[in-house]
Design a protein around this motif. Structure first.
Motif, PDB file in Angstrom:
ATOM      1  N   TYR A   1     -22.304   1.898  10.337  1.00  0.00           N
ATOM      2  CA  TYR A   1     -22.887   2.439   9.111  1.00  0.00           C
ATOM      3  C   TYR A   1     -23.533   1.373   8.234  1.00  0.00           C
ATOM      4  CZ  TYR A   1     -20.383   6.805   9.983  1.00  0.00           C
ATOM      5  OH  TYR A   1     -19.921   7.959  10.528  1.00  0.00           O
ATOM      6  N   PHE A   2     -22.798   0.322   7.926  1.00  0.00           N
ATOM      7  CA  PHE A   2     -23.303  -0.691   7.003  1.00  0.00           C
ATOM      8  C   PHE A   2     -24.447  -1.476   7.628  1.00  0.00           C
ATOM      9  CE2 PHE A   2     -22.792  -4.790   4.628  1.00  0.00           C
ATOM     10  CZ  PHE A   2     -23.027  -4.294   3.362  1.00  0.00           C
TER      11      PHE A   2
ATOM     12  N   VAL B   1     -14.833   5.417  -1.064  1.00  0.00           N
ATOM     13  CA  VAL B   1     -14.569   5.816   0.318  1.00  0.00           C
ATOM     14  C   VAL B   1     -15.178   4.836   1.329  1.00  0.00           C
ATOM     15  CG1 VAL B   1     -14.399   8.273  -0.262  1.00  0.00           C
ATOM     16  CG2 VAL B   1     -16.595   7.346   0.425  1.00  0.00           C
ATOM     17  N   TYR B   2     -14.551   4.804   2.480  1.00  0.00           N
ATOM     18  CA  TYR B   2     -15.053   4.085   3.648  1.00  0.00           C
ATOM     19  C   TYR B   2     -14.868   5.071   4.797  1.00  0.00           C
ATOM     20  CZ  TYR B   2     -16.110  -0.012   6.501  1.00  0.00           C
ATOM     21  OH  TYR B   2     -16.709  -0.902   7.349  1.00  0.00           O
ATOM     22  N   PHE B   3     -15.930   5.817   5.111  1.00  0.00           N
ATOM     23  CA  PHE B   3     -15.857   6.989   5.975  1.00  0.00           C
ATOM     24  C   PHE B   3     -15.193   6.724   7.323  1.00  0.00           C
ATOM     25  CE2 PHE B   3     -17.629  10.080   8.997  1.00  0.00           C
ATOM     26  CZ  PHE B   3     -17.197  11.249   8.401  1.00  0.00           C
TER      27      PHE B   3
ATOM     28  N   TRP C   1     -25.876  -0.160  -1.788  1.00  0.00           N
ATOM     29  CA  TRP C   1     -27.126  -0.297  -1.056  1.00  0.00           C
ATOM     30  C   TRP C   1     -27.380   1.046  -0.384  1.00  0.00           C
ATOM     31  CZ3 TRP C   1     -23.441  -4.259  -1.084  1.00  0.00           C
ATOM     32  CH2 TRP C   1     -23.848  -5.425  -1.726  1.00  0.00           C
ATOM     33  N   HIS C   2     -27.909   1.984  -1.133  1.00  0.00           N
ATOM     34  CA  HIS C   2     -28.107   3.349  -0.649  1.00  0.00           C
ATOM     35  C   HIS C   2     -29.348   3.457   0.222  1.00  0.00           C
ATOM     36  CE1 HIS C   2     -25.706   4.349  -4.398  1.00  0.00           C
ATOM     37  NE2 HIS C   2     -24.990   4.853  -3.419  1.00  0.00           N
TER      38      HIS C   2
ATOM     39  N   THR D   1     -24.941   6.930   1.482  1.00  0.00           N
ATOM     40  CA  THR D   1     -24.127   5.947   2.186  1.00  0.00           C
ATOM     41  C   THR D   1     -22.844   6.566   2.718  1.00  0.00           C
ATOM     42  OG1 THR D   1     -23.147   3.732   2.050  1.00  0.00           O
ATOM     43  CG2 THR D   1     -22.904   5.153   0.107  1.00  0.00           C
ATOM     44  N   TYR D   2     -22.275   5.944   3.729  1.00  0.00           N
ATOM     45  CA  TYR D   2     -20.968   6.329   4.266  1.00  0.00           C
ATOM     46  C   TYR D   2     -19.873   5.372   3.790  1.00  0.00           C
ATOM     47  CZ  TYR D   2     -23.371   9.537   7.383  1.00  0.00           C
ATOM     48  OH  TYR D   2     -24.123  10.563   7.884  1.00  0.00           O
TER      49      TYR D   2
END
Length: 180
Positions: free
Chosen positions: A102-103, A159-161, A128-129, A134-135
């Motif tokens: 994701y990042f 959250v950190y999906f 940083w969208h 973002t997830y």
């Protein structure tokens, strides 16, 4: 200073919701909070540190159930003000389960946005969208750990999906370290 061989500079720390993180870009640029409690160092200072050499960014998170995880990305840097575009090279490594990257893939190349932007407003935080927001939203609302934020169907929480879905986290720390 003992985390993963030490040498880290903490750029964000949250653990009790005592400092509000729903702020504008100017505040995120300059920094806010208190290093003795919760804080954001400031994009201008983060960029200055990262510009001095090859830098790694590390995110550590913990959940209401006591579990914790981390993820690191090498070659972290930020673009110029006012957007502070995110750049990371290499694959993330760690235990946060970010197998879909994701990042690294979703947020890499994205501008930092805060209140007054679409994602900053609906996800109740600055990050940083990308076009899907973002997830990972470590600057989102500090809701009761283990619950879902009332914003954006849970995405507006801290959250950190890939670690705990949309369950609000108990703690997050973001650090950077020069590699050279």
């Amino acid at each position: 200073m003992t985390t993963a061989s030490g040498g880290w500079t903490v750029i964000q720390h949250r653990y009790d919701g005592s400092v509000g993180f729903y702020r504008n870009l100017s505040e995120y640029t300059d920094g806010f909070g208190n290093v003795g409690t919760e804080f954001w160092l400031g994009l201008s200072y983060i960029k200055e540190i990262a510009d001095k050499g090859n830098t790694t960014i590390r995110m550590e998170v913990s959940a209401a159930d006591g579990s914790s995880a981390y993820e690191e990305w090498p070659e972290f840097r930020l673009g110029d003000a006012p957007t502070y575009t995110l750049h990371v090279g290499g694959r993330g490594i760690g235990t946060a389960g970010d197998s879909v990257r994701y990042f690294e893939q979703g947020n890499n190349g994205s501008d930092f946005t805060a209140t007054g932007s679409y994602c900053g407003d609906i996800q109740h935080g600055a990050w940083w969208h990308n076009s899907y927001c973002t997830y990972i939203n470590l600057n989102g609302e500090y809701a009761t750990p283990g619950t879902r934020s009332r914003y954006d169907n849970g995405w507006g929480g801290m959250v950190y999906f890939s670690f705990k879905d949309k369950s609000s986290l108990k703690m997050s720390t973001i650090m950077i370290r020069r590699n050279d």
